[in-house]
Design a protein around this motif. Structure first.
Motif, PDB file in Angstrom:
ATOM      1  N   ILE A 155      -5.774   9.887   4.268  1.00 47.69           N
ATOM      2  CA  ILE A 155      -5.349   8.629   3.646  1.00 47.69           C
ATOM      3  C   ILE A 155      -4.913   7.640   4.719  1.00 47.69           C
ATOM      4  O   ILE A 155      -5.226   6.442   4.651  1.00 47.69           O
ATOM      5  CB  ILE A 155      -4.219   8.881   2.627  1.00 47.69           C
ATOM      6  CG1 ILE A 155      -4.762   9.636   1.416  1.00 47.69           C
ATOM      7  CG2 ILE A 155      -3.587   7.558   2.184  1.00 47.69           C
ATOM      8  CD1 ILE A 155      -3.716  10.011   0.387  1.00 47.69           C
ATOM      9  N   THR A 178      -1.882   4.721  -3.318  1.00 47.60           N
ATOM     10  CA  THR A 178      -2.412   5.807  -2.486  1.00 47.60           C
ATOM     11  C   THR A 178      -2.185   7.186  -3.085  1.00 47.60           C
ATOM     12  O   THR A 178      -2.851   8.144  -2.699  1.00 47.60           O
ATOM     13  CB  THR A 178      -1.757   5.775  -1.098  1.00 47.60           C
ATOM     14  OG1 THR A 178      -0.328   5.948  -1.251  1.00 47.60           O
ATOM     15  CG2 THR A 178      -2.026   4.438  -0.402  1.00 47.60           C
ATOM     16  N   ILE A 204       0.881  -1.171   0.000  1.00 41.96           N
ATOM     17  CA  ILE A 204       0.000   0.000   0.000  1.00 41.96           C
ATOM     18  C   ILE A 204       0.916   1.217   0.000  1.00 41.96           C
ATOM     19  O   ILE A 204       1.552   1.532   1.006  1.00 41.96           O
ATOM     20  CB  ILE A 204      -0.910   0.001   1.244  1.00 41.96           C
ATOM     21  CG1 ILE A 204      -1.736  -1.295   1.308  1.00 41.96           C
ATOM     22  CG2 ILE A 204      -1.815   1.223   1.243  1.00 41.96           C
ATOM     23  CD1 ILE A 204      -2.565  -1.427   2.583  1.00 41.96           C
ATOM     24  N   VAL A 258      -6.588   3.943   5.265  1.00 39.19           N
ATOM     25  CA  VAL A 258      -5.820   2.696   5.253  1.00 39.19           C
ATOM     26  C   VAL A 258      -5.997   1.946   6.568  1.00 39.19           C
ATOM     27  O   VAL A 258      -6.191   0.726   6.590  1.00 39.19           O
ATOM     28  CB  VAL A 258      -4.328   2.988   4.974  1.00 39.19           C
ATOM     29  CG1 VAL A 258      -3.474   1.735   5.199  1.00 39.19           C
ATOM     30  CG2 VAL A 258      -4.152   3.492   3.546  1.00 39.19           C
ATOM     31  N   ILE A 299      -9.062   4.324  -2.692  1.00 40.62           N
ATOM     32  CA  ILE A 299      -8.102   3.611  -1.845  1.00 40.62           C
ATOM     33  C   ILE A 299      -8.820   2.530  -1.047  1.00 40.62           C
ATOM     34  O   ILE A 299      -8.370   1.367  -0.992  1.00 40.62           O
ATOM     35  CB  ILE A 299      -7.379   4.589  -0.900  1.00 40.62           C
ATOM     36  CG1 ILE A 299      -6.514   5.565  -1.691  1.00 40.62           C
ATOM     37  CG2 ILE A 299      -6.514   3.815   0.112  1.00 40.62           C
ATOM     38  CD1 ILE A 299      -5.899   6.662  -0.850  1.00 40.62           C
ATOM     39  N   LEU A 347       1.946   7.473   2.512  1.00 42.42           N
ATOM     40  CA  LEU A 347       0.573   7.891   2.811  1.00 42.42           C
ATOM     41  C   LEU A 347       0.628   9.400   3.021  1.00 42.42           C
ATOM     42  O   LEU A 347       1.058   9.864   4.073  1.00 42.42           O
ATOM     43  CB  LEU A 347       0.053   7.184   4.066  1.00 42.42           C
ATOM     44  CG  LEU A 347       0.136   5.647   4.077  1.00 42.42           C
ATOM     45  CD1 LEU A 347      -0.328   5.103   5.423  1.00 42.42           C
ATOM     46  CD2 LEU A 347      -0.696   5.041   2.947  1.00 42.42           C
TER      47      LEU A 347
END
Length: 262
Positions: free
Chosen positions: A85, A38, A8, A89, A59, A80
């Motif tokens: 964000i 991201t 990620i 996550v 996302i 990130l």
């Protein structure tokens, strides 16, 4: 069945760091890599010229799509860019119970910032406590701790672990001297991983590569110290072969496929 790891992170248009580096490292180490993007960056070996965060719902949808179908054995988290964000996550991984490698990407090799200043507290609160291992370099450790830089790396690692991470790998690439030393601080004590500091400017993506290589080892069922040792050895080989690539005119990438390409 192939071991699966999920990265990620942000996309690097130059191919040397971020999602691209993660997938290359995972592939080179025999692990199937899935990805959640991201942010999209415009960057090369010289500079980052633009950062475009991916919409939060996209996302979240990427994370849900991967985890609902693939048997992900380890997750690596990289760039990130914003608190929102980070929160997205963290929520997306609430039900995930496998190992998480958290690489707190803050600054690109070119010196350009990749993390908003107000995102650091969100990172501390939402993701550091979820980390199986946190992998900061020295400037990132200072930023996370909110204190002046110190030479006591052991103390920094212990302080970061007190924030909730199960273990902290203090990377020594920004230190000085002929030897580069990484310290793994965990409940079992401190382990050192040393290597000669190699004379090359082509070190773009080293942090991304190391963290994704650790995730690959964890996905294959390695205990954390073994995964770190294997990743450390792999990265040193990638740095040693970096000058063979001759990619770009700035800080070029490491050679992820040094053990495969003729």
């Amino acid at each position: 069945m192939a071991a699966i790891a999920l990265t990620i992170a942000g996309s690097d248009s130059g191919g040397g760091a971020g999602i691209q580096a993660d997938l290359k490292a995972m592939s080179a180490l025999g692990v199937y890599g899935a990805s959640v993007i991201t942010a999209v960056t415009a960057q090369n070996t010289r500079a980052v010229t633009a950062v475009h965060p991916v919409p939060l719902d996209v996302i979240a949808d990427q994370i849900a799509a991967v985890l609902s179908d693939l048997d992900v054995a380890a997750v690596k988290i990289g760039m990130l860019a914003t608190p929102e964000i980070i929160d997205t996550v963290a929520k997306g991984l609430e039900k995930y119970r496998g190992p998480i490698v958290l690489d707190p990407v803050m600054v690109a090799k070119s010196g350009d910032s990749l993390l908003a200043s107000d995102a650091i507290e969100a990172l501390r609160a939402r993701l550091v406590p979820r980390a199986t291992v946190l992998t900061p370099n020295l400037p990132e450790a200072v930023a996370l701790l909110g204190e002046a830089e110190t030479s006591d790396v052991h103390a920094q690692g212990s302080a970061l672990r007190a924030m909730g991470a199960q273990a902290v790998l203090m990377k020594g690439g920004h230190a000085q001297g002929a030897t580069c030393t990484d310290l793994l601080v965990s409940g079992d004590g401190v382990m050192e991983f040393t290597a000669p500091r190699l004379p090359t400017r082509n070190t773009h993506g080293t942090g991304c590569t190391l963290s994704s290589a650790i995730a690959a080892g964890l996905a294959r069922g390695m205990p954390l110290p073994d995964a770190v040792r294997a990743a450390h050895t792999y990265l040193q080989g990638a740095i040693a072969a970096a000058d063979q690539l001759r990619v770009g005119h700035g800080h070029g990438p490491v050679h992820h496929f040094h053990g495969i390409w003729a």
